[in-house]
Design an enzyme around this catalytic site. Sequence first.
Site, PDB file in Angstrom:
ATOM      1  N   LYS A 141       0.854  -1.195   0.000  1.00 42.07           N
ATOM      2  CA  LYS A 141       0.000   0.000   0.000  1.00 42.07           C
ATOM      3  C   LYS A 141       0.889   1.244   0.000  1.00 42.07           C
ATOM      4  O   LYS A 141       1.771   1.389   0.853  1.00 42.07           O
ATOM      5  CB  LYS A 141      -0.900   0.006   1.244  1.00 42.07           C
ATOM      6  CG  LYS A 141      -1.776   1.239   1.360  1.00 42.07           C
ATOM      7  CD  LYS A 141      -2.824   1.073   2.450  1.00 42.07           C
ATOM      8  CE  LYS A 141      -2.400   1.533   3.811  1.00 42.07           C
ATOM      9  NZ  LYS A 141      -2.293   2.989   3.977  1.00 42.07           N
TER      10      LYS A 141
ATOM     11  N   ASP B 239      -3.450   4.307  -1.865  1.00 44.29           N
ATOM     12  CA  ASP B 239      -4.359   4.741  -0.789  1.00 44.29           C
ATOM     13  C   ASP B 239      -4.338   6.268  -0.679  1.00 44.29           C
ATOM     14  O   ASP B 239      -3.745   6.821   0.242  1.00 44.29           O
ATOM     15  CB  ASP B 239      -3.895   4.071   0.518  1.00 44.29           C
ATOM     16  CG  ASP B 239      -4.742   4.454   1.713  1.00 44.29           C
ATOM     17  OD1 ASP B 239      -5.891   4.882   1.529  1.00 44.29           O
ATOM     18  OD2 ASP B 239      -4.243   4.307   2.849  1.00 44.29           O
TER      19      ASP B 239
ATOM     20  N   LYS C 176      -7.300   8.133  -1.034  1.00 43.74           N
ATOM     21  CA  LYS C 176      -8.606   8.551  -0.493  1.00 43.74           C
ATOM     22  C   LYS C 176      -9.118   9.821  -1.176  1.00 43.74           C
ATOM     23  O   LYS C 176      -9.314  10.861  -0.531  1.00 43.74           O
ATOM     24  CB  LYS C 176      -8.524   8.774   1.023  1.00 43.74           C
ATOM     25  CG  LYS C 176      -8.097   7.554   1.825  1.00 43.74           C
ATOM     26  CD  LYS C 176      -8.148   7.832   3.318  1.00 43.74           C
ATOM     27  CE  LYS C 176      -7.723   6.656   4.158  1.00 43.74           C
ATOM     28  NZ  LYS C 176      -6.285   6.348   4.076  1.00 43.74           N
TER      29      LYS C 176
ATOM     30  N   ASP D 281     -13.442  14.906  -3.825  1.00 47.46           N
ATOM     31  CA  ASP D 281     -13.498  16.207  -4.506  1.00 47.46           C
ATOM     32  C   ASP D 281     -14.746  16.192  -5.376  1.00 47.46           C
ATOM     33  O   ASP D 281     -15.561  15.273  -5.277  1.00 47.46           O
ATOM     34  CB  ASP D 281     -12.201  16.385  -5.350  1.00 47.46           C
ATOM     35  CG  ASP D 281     -11.788  17.848  -5.480  1.00 47.46           C
ATOM     36  OD1 ASP D 281     -12.655  18.665  -5.826  1.00 47.46           O
ATOM     37  OD2 ASP D 281     -10.611  18.157  -5.243  1.00 47.46           O
TER      38      ASP D 281
ATOM     39  N   THR E 299     -11.816   6.352  11.159  1.00 44.41           N
ATOM     40  CA  THR E 299     -11.892   5.828  12.528  1.00 44.41           C
ATOM     41  C   THR E 299     -11.315   6.818  13.541  1.00 44.41           C
ATOM     42  O   THR E 299     -11.522   6.669  14.736  1.00 44.41           O
ATOM     43  CB  THR E 299     -11.151   4.485  12.642  1.00 44.41           C
ATOM     44  OG1 THR E 299      -9.874   4.641  12.020  1.00 44.41           O
ATOM     45  CG2 THR E 299     -11.912   3.369  11.965  1.00 44.41           C
TER      46      THR E 299
ATOM     47  N   ARG F  54       3.223  -1.672  10.701  1.00 44.19           N
ATOM     48  CA  ARG F  54       4.374  -1.836  11.592  1.00 44.19           C
ATOM     49  C   ARG F  54       4.696  -3.257  12.042  1.00 44.19           C
ATOM     50  O   ARG F  54       5.889  -3.570  12.195  1.00 44.19           O
ATOM     51  CB  ARG F  54       4.220  -0.888  12.781  1.00 44.19           C
ATOM     52  CG  ARG F  54       4.457   0.566  12.362  1.00 44.19           C
ATOM     53  CD  ARG F  54       3.839   1.563  13.292  1.00 44.19           C
ATOM     54  NE  ARG F  54       2.387   1.514  13.232  1.00 44.19           N
ATOM     55  CZ  ARG F  54       1.577   2.285  13.955  1.00 44.19           C
ATOM     56  NH1 ARG F  54       2.090   3.158  14.795  1.00 44.19           N
ATOM     57  NH2 ARG F  54       0.266   2.183  13.827  1.00 44.19           N
TER      58      ARG F  54
HETATM   59  O1  C5P Z   1       1.255   0.148  11.169  1.00 46.53           O
HETATM   60  P1  C5P Z   1      -0.202  -0.208  11.082  1.00 46.53           P
HETATM   61  O2  C5P Z   1      -0.439  -1.695  10.900  1.00 46.53           O
HETATM   62  O3  C5P Z   1      -1.016   0.361  12.214  1.00 46.53           O
HETATM   63  O4  C5P Z   1      -0.682   0.489   9.730  1.00 46.53           O
HETATM   64  C1  C5P Z   1      -2.004   0.436   9.310  1.00 46.53           C
HETATM   65  C2  C5P Z   1      -2.195   1.172   8.027  1.00 46.53           C
HETATM   66  O5  C5P Z   1      -3.596   1.273   7.767  1.00 46.53           O
HETATM   67  C3  C5P Z   1      -1.668   2.594   8.011  1.00 46.53           C
HETATM   68  O6  C5P Z   1      -1.244   2.886   6.667  1.00 46.53           O
HETATM   69  C4  C5P Z   1      -2.862   3.424   8.369  1.00 46.53           C
HETATM   70  O7  C5P Z   1      -2.823   4.722   7.856  1.00 46.53           O
HETATM   71  C5  C5P Z   1      -3.993   2.626   7.714  1.00 46.53           C
HETATM   72  N1  C5P Z   1      -5.307   2.830   8.337  1.00 46.53           N
HETATM   73  C6  C5P Z   1      -5.565   2.594   9.677  1.00 46.53           C
HETATM   74  N2  C5P Z   1      -6.808   2.797  10.202  1.00 46.53           N
HETATM   75  C7  C5P Z   1      -7.773   3.233   9.432  1.00 46.53           C
HETATM   76  C8  C5P Z   1      -7.555   3.460   8.083  1.00 46.53           C
HETATM   77  C9  C5P Z   1      -6.288   3.250   7.564  1.00 46.53           C
HETATM   78  O8  C5P Z   1      -4.683   2.177  10.398  1.00 46.53           O
HETATM   79  N3  C5P Z   1      -8.962   3.390   9.959  1.00 46.53           N
END
Ligand code: C5P
Length: 239
Positions: free
Chosen positions: A35, A62, A64, A67, A121, A212
């Site tokens: 992503k 991603d 999003k 517009d 969220t 992560r």
């Molecule tokens: O590092 P981690 O597993 O938390 O990353 C989750 C990914 O999903 C990040 O790119 C974050 O921006 C995205 N994301 C999220 N929660 C959301 C929408 C997108 O963690 N509600």
Amino acid sequence: MSEVGPRIIVALDYADAAPALDLATRLDPAHCRVKVGKQLFTRAGPDIVERLQARGFTVFLDLKFHDIPNTVAGACRAAAELGVWMVNVHASGGRRMMEAAREAVAAVAEPPLLIAVTVLTSLAREDLREIGVVAEAQELVARLATLAHACGLDGVVCSPKELRALAAALPPAFLRVTPGVRPAGADADDQARVATPADAIADGAHYLVVGRPITAAADPAAALRAIETQLAGARGASA
Ligand code: C5P
């Protein structure tokens, strides 16, 4: 749409191209997708997408988009022409915007999957009230997901806590792409509500966005394999 292939999408949340490409060299595109989000794309541009694709990765762009319909259609067409696997828009852009996006991606020979973000969220009830939204977040998620489906989109991004309700309300093939996934025993980082990969799949996720737990691991490929093993074990157990 097709849901064959790797279910794990690795979030390349990096400030520039070098660490993203470095991680990519340590991962196998047969086992994950990647992503590219706003930060990396703003810094590294379409070039990073093309370089990841040249290494065999399918890319979820991603960005999003949100517009007026004409502008979002143009952005989605550009993403489709870049050959990405998945692209997204905000469902709150409304019916005409989503329909324009869908028509735009359909113009290429192999259209990307087009999915919608419902309610961020990060927005708490008081944030929604402040911008004039009186509905509860869950109600708004269901409404926007239903609208995205009606507009011909392929699915939605949703948190683990929304999976069951959306799986019950919408057709099985309508994709649910879920971040906030943490392997059993892993650090939740800044995610408030997390699910294990196996639970997210059991609750109806088609694809899991994992950042992560893989990108910050000493051995990212091993971390990815461990998640795959948990998924295989869970599916085997429920088969
Ligand atoms: O590092 P981690 O597993 O938390 O990353 C989750 C990914 O999903 C990040 O790119 C974050 O921006 C995205 N994301 C999220 N929660 C959301 C929408 C997108 O963690 N509600």
